[in-house]
Design a protein around this motif. Sequence first.
Motif, PDB file in Angstrom:
ATOM      1  N   LYS A  70      -5.489   1.303  11.164  1.00  0.00           N
ATOM      2  CA  LYS A  70      -6.034   1.678   9.857  1.00  0.00           C
ATOM      3  C   LYS A  70      -7.539   1.528   9.916  1.00  0.00           C
ATOM      4  O   LYS A  70      -8.038   0.465  10.298  1.00  0.00           O
ATOM      5  CB  LYS A  70      -5.460   0.765   8.776  1.00  0.00           C
ATOM      6  CG  LYS A  70      -6.052   0.956   7.387  1.00  0.00           C
ATOM      7  CD  LYS A  70      -5.490  -0.066   6.404  1.00  0.00           C
ATOM      8  CE  LYS A  70      -6.150   0.015   5.052  1.00  0.00           C
ATOM      9  NZ  LYS A  70      -5.617  -1.022   4.119  1.00  0.00           N
TER      10      LYS A  70
ATOM     11  N   VAL B 248      -5.953   9.996   4.631  1.00  0.00           N
ATOM     12  CA  VAL B 248      -5.472   9.676   3.284  1.00  0.00           C
ATOM     13  C   VAL B 248      -6.153  10.566   2.254  1.00  0.00           C
ATOM     14  O   VAL B 248      -7.385  10.610   2.167  1.00  0.00           O
ATOM     15  CB  VAL B 248      -5.713   8.188   2.960  1.00  0.00           C
ATOM     16  CG1 VAL B 248      -5.404   7.900   1.502  1.00  0.00           C
ATOM     17  CG2 VAL B 248      -4.865   7.317   3.869  1.00  0.00           C
TER      18      VAL B 248
ATOM     19  N   LEU C 126     -10.302   7.083   4.431  1.00  0.00           N
ATOM     20  CA  LEU C 126      -9.330   6.126   4.943  1.00  0.00           C
ATOM     21  C   LEU C 126      -8.397   6.899   5.851  1.00  0.00           C
ATOM     22  O   LEU C 126      -7.895   7.960   5.481  1.00  0.00           O
ATOM     23  CB  LEU C 126      -8.550   5.502   3.784  1.00  0.00           C
ATOM     24  CG  LEU C 126      -7.406   4.560   4.146  1.00  0.00           C
ATOM     25  CD1 LEU C 126      -7.879   3.383   4.970  1.00  0.00           C
ATOM     26  CD2 LEU C 126      -6.699   4.071   2.877  1.00  0.00           C
TER      27      LEU C 126
ATOM     28  N   HIS D 122      -0.008   5.509   0.353  1.00  0.00           N
ATOM     29  CA  HIS D 122      -1.040   6.530   0.442  1.00  0.00           C
ATOM     30  C   HIS D 122      -0.420   7.916   0.563  1.00  0.00           C
ATOM     31  O   HIS D 122       0.584   8.093   1.263  1.00  0.00           O
ATOM     32  CB  HIS D 122      -1.923   6.275   1.663  1.00  0.00           C
ATOM     33  CG  HIS D 122      -2.483   4.902   1.729  1.00  0.00           C
ATOM     34  ND1 HIS D 122      -3.531   4.490   0.937  1.00  0.00           N
ATOM     35  CD2 HIS D 122      -2.137   3.822   2.465  1.00  0.00           C
ATOM     36  CE1 HIS D 122      -3.800   3.217   1.205  1.00  0.00           C
ATOM     37  NE2 HIS D 122      -2.964   2.789   2.127  1.00  0.00           N
TER      38      HIS D 122
ATOM     39  N   GLU E  39       0.835  -1.187   0.000  1.00  0.00           N
ATOM     40  CA  GLU E  39       0.000   0.000   0.000  1.00  0.00           C
ATOM     41  C   GLU E  39       0.875   1.244   0.000  1.00  0.00           C
ATOM     42  O   GLU E  39       1.982   1.234   0.544  1.00  0.00           O
ATOM     43  CB  GLU E  39      -0.889   0.045   1.255  1.00  0.00           C
ATOM     44  CG  GLU E  39      -1.846  -1.110   1.363  1.00  0.00           C
ATOM     45  CD  GLU E  39      -2.772  -0.960   2.567  1.00  0.00           C
ATOM     46  OE1 GLU E  39      -3.021   0.167   3.009  1.00  0.00           O
ATOM     47  OE2 GLU E  39      -3.222  -2.004   3.067  1.00  0.00           O
TER      48      GLU E  39
ATOM     49  N   GLU F  99      -2.999   0.152  -3.538  1.00  0.00           N
ATOM     50  CA  GLU F  99      -3.656  -0.681  -2.532  1.00  0.00           C
ATOM     51  C   GLU F  99      -3.706  -2.082  -3.100  1.00  0.00           C
ATOM     52  O   GLU F  99      -4.443  -2.355  -4.037  1.00  0.00           O
ATOM     53  CB  GLU F  99      -5.055  -0.156  -2.230  1.00  0.00           C
ATOM     54  CG  GLU F  99      -5.953  -1.071  -1.442  1.00  0.00           C
ATOM     55  CD  GLU F  99      -6.025  -0.717   0.042  1.00  0.00           C
ATOM     56  OE1 GLU F  99      -6.990  -1.097   0.677  1.00  0.00           O
ATOM     57  OE2 GLU F  99      -5.095  -0.056   0.551  1.00  0.00           O
TER      58      GLU F  99
ATOM     59  N   TYR G 170       3.879  10.615   2.476  1.00  0.00           N
ATOM     60  CA  TYR G 170       3.397   9.314   2.035  1.00  0.00           C
ATOM     61  C   TYR G 170       3.478   8.333   3.183  1.00  0.00           C
ATOM     62  O   TYR G 170       4.369   8.416   4.035  1.00  0.00           O
ATOM     63  CB  TYR G 170       4.256   8.785   0.874  1.00  0.00           C
ATOM     64  CG  TYR G 170       4.064   9.535  -0.406  1.00  0.00           C
ATOM     65  CD1 TYR G 170       2.961   9.285  -1.198  1.00  0.00           C
ATOM     66  CD2 TYR G 170       4.974  10.482  -0.822  1.00  0.00           C
ATOM     67  CE1 TYR G 170       2.774   9.966  -2.386  1.00  0.00           C
ATOM     68  CE2 TYR G 170       4.800  11.169  -2.008  1.00  0.00           C
ATOM     69  CZ  TYR G 170       3.688  10.904  -2.789  1.00  0.00           C
ATOM     70  OH  TYR G 170       3.500  11.582  -3.954  1.00  0.00           O
TER      71      TYR G 170
ATOM     72  N   GLU H 212      -5.060  10.496  -1.114  1.00  0.00           N
ATOM     73  CA  GLU H 212      -5.109   9.708  -2.346  1.00  0.00           C
ATOM     74  C   GLU H 212      -4.474   8.351  -2.107  1.00  0.00           C
ATOM     75  O   GLU H 212      -3.372   8.267  -1.547  1.00  0.00           O
ATOM     76  CB  GLU H 212      -4.364  10.436  -3.472  1.00  0.00           C
ATOM     77  CG  GLU H 212      -4.395   9.656  -4.766  1.00  0.00           C
ATOM     78  CD  GLU H 212      -3.777  10.412  -5.929  1.00  0.00           C
ATOM     79  OE1 GLU H 212      -3.718  11.645  -5.864  1.00  0.00           O
ATOM     80  OE2 GLU H 212      -3.335   9.749  -6.884  1.00  0.00           O
ATOM     81  N   GLU H 213      -5.167   7.310  -2.549  1.00  0.00           N
ATOM     82  CA  GLU H 213      -4.621   5.972  -2.430  1.00  0.00           C
ATOM     83  C   GLU H 213      -3.805   5.664  -3.677  1.00  0.00           C
ATOM     84  O   GLU H 213      -4.349   5.364  -4.722  1.00  0.00           O
ATOM     85  CB  GLU H 213      -5.744   4.950  -2.245  1.00  0.00           C
ATOM     86  CG  GLU H 213      -6.612   5.254  -1.028  1.00  0.00           C
ATOM     87  CD  GLU H 213      -7.650   4.170  -0.739  1.00  0.00           C
ATOM     88  OE1 GLU H 213      -7.379   3.001  -1.041  1.00  0.00           O
ATOM     89  OE2 GLU H 213      -8.732   4.525  -0.218  1.00  0.00           O
TER      90      GLU H 213
ATOM     91  N   ARG I 124     -11.433   2.478   8.002  1.00  0.00           N
ATOM     92  CA  ARG I 124     -12.251   3.032   6.920  1.00  0.00           C
ATOM     93  C   ARG I 124     -13.548   3.533   7.520  1.00  0.00           C
ATOM     94  O   ARG I 124     -14.265   2.791   8.192  1.00  0.00           O
ATOM     95  CB  ARG I 124     -12.540   1.983   5.851  1.00  0.00           C
ATOM     96  CG  ARG I 124     -11.332   1.661   5.003  1.00  0.00           C
ATOM     97  CD  ARG I 124     -11.722   1.171   3.619  1.00  0.00           C
ATOM     98  NE  ARG I 124     -10.556   0.843   2.834  1.00  0.00           N
ATOM     99  CZ  ARG I 124      -9.989   1.671   1.963  1.00  0.00           C
ATOM    100  NH1 ARG I 124     -10.493   2.889   1.779  1.00  0.00           N
ATOM    101  NH2 ARG I 124      -8.931   1.294   1.289  1.00  0.00           N
TER     102      ARG I 124
END
Lengths: 165, 165
Positions: B119, B150, B76, A108, A106, B156, A116, B152-153, B121
């Motif tokens: 982490k 976050v 996220l 991000h 991952e 993943e 990051y 921008e992912e 969501r």
Amino acid sequence: MATHHNPLKKRKFDRIDRNILRILQREGRISYTELADRVGLSTTPCMERVKRLEKDGVIEGYHAHINPVALDYNMLVFVEISLSYQSPDAFERFNAAVAQLPYILECHLVSGDADYLIKARISDMSQYRELLGDILLTLPGVKNSKSYIVMEEVKESHELPINER
Amino acid sequence: MATHHNPLKKRKFDRIDRNILRILQREGRISYTELADRVGLSTTPCMERVKRLEKDGVIEGYHAHINPVALDYNMLVFVEISLSYQSPDAFERFNAAVAQLPYILECHLVSGDADYLIKARISDMSQYRELLGDILLTLPGVKNSKSYIVMEEVKESHELPINER
DNA sequence: AAAAATACAAAAAAATATTTTGCATTTTGT
DNA sequence: ACAAAATGCAAAATATTTTTTTGTATTTTT
């Protein structure tokens, strides 16, 4: 079967859709007959619903979950990276580099100081040094990096909570 | 079918096993006939290998990958938590609490100042406040928490890299 | 209110999963 | 090294599932 990157259509799901998603999230290889049984449908409409969820980009794919230790990925590490400046193409180069490194699972872009956060599974310390080397080489403007080496995985889930209705 | 927590038996995998794992990691609902074809076996030994990989705890399960946005999980967030002290049962209580909160997808005990990295969501800011509240309420000895929201992912993935041989 | 679309189930057809059988190769014990 | 046991594989047979087809009831659209 849903491959990848289907255009996501936002729709409202009924109780049955939610049940389907909840079950498939846990048992990705369940048969349609069993699934249909569990959600109280016959197989035809059940399969139609699943196929639609795939086509609509709600279900993005199905994956076997492999024990990392079985493949000798004994280390889990998070690396926080701060950039001192952003050149116009820094972001592009970074994305490309990250895509190339398969042990980076991952990556991000996080708020704050435009940092990051990277998650990587690696086998040992030598690969950890390799990872840091890759990061520093690829990113010219790295101000600093801070590593979080995971001592214990308290929880690791990929199941999004889905309410009954 | 592999349910969970099978005792992991470390074995060496041959090229075929690795191919099977690589394919199932990407296409978790592939049929045994197609899988057998791709790895150059007939269905019987192919299925036997898969079943063994499941029984040995190498394959821990199969999961549909659901687009979080489709379920309104638009945020996220990673939260780093430092504890000011550890009471004997702090760890226990923490684990129990984390297990109870379904939107916490991952929680790791990381090296350094004995911190946790979480982490989660969530759908919106109000749920973010809820998350922080849950964390602070449950953990008496929290020194501070730092959030990484976050933006921008970039990447993943759940696919562990598996070499050809 | 009729036409079209949707959602479902039942049945039929096609494909797949699973079991059984047997053979060849490898491993194990003597 | 040799026989016995175990392993790995394929082919065929059987059971089950997937997928298609057909038809009906309900809802939505015009």
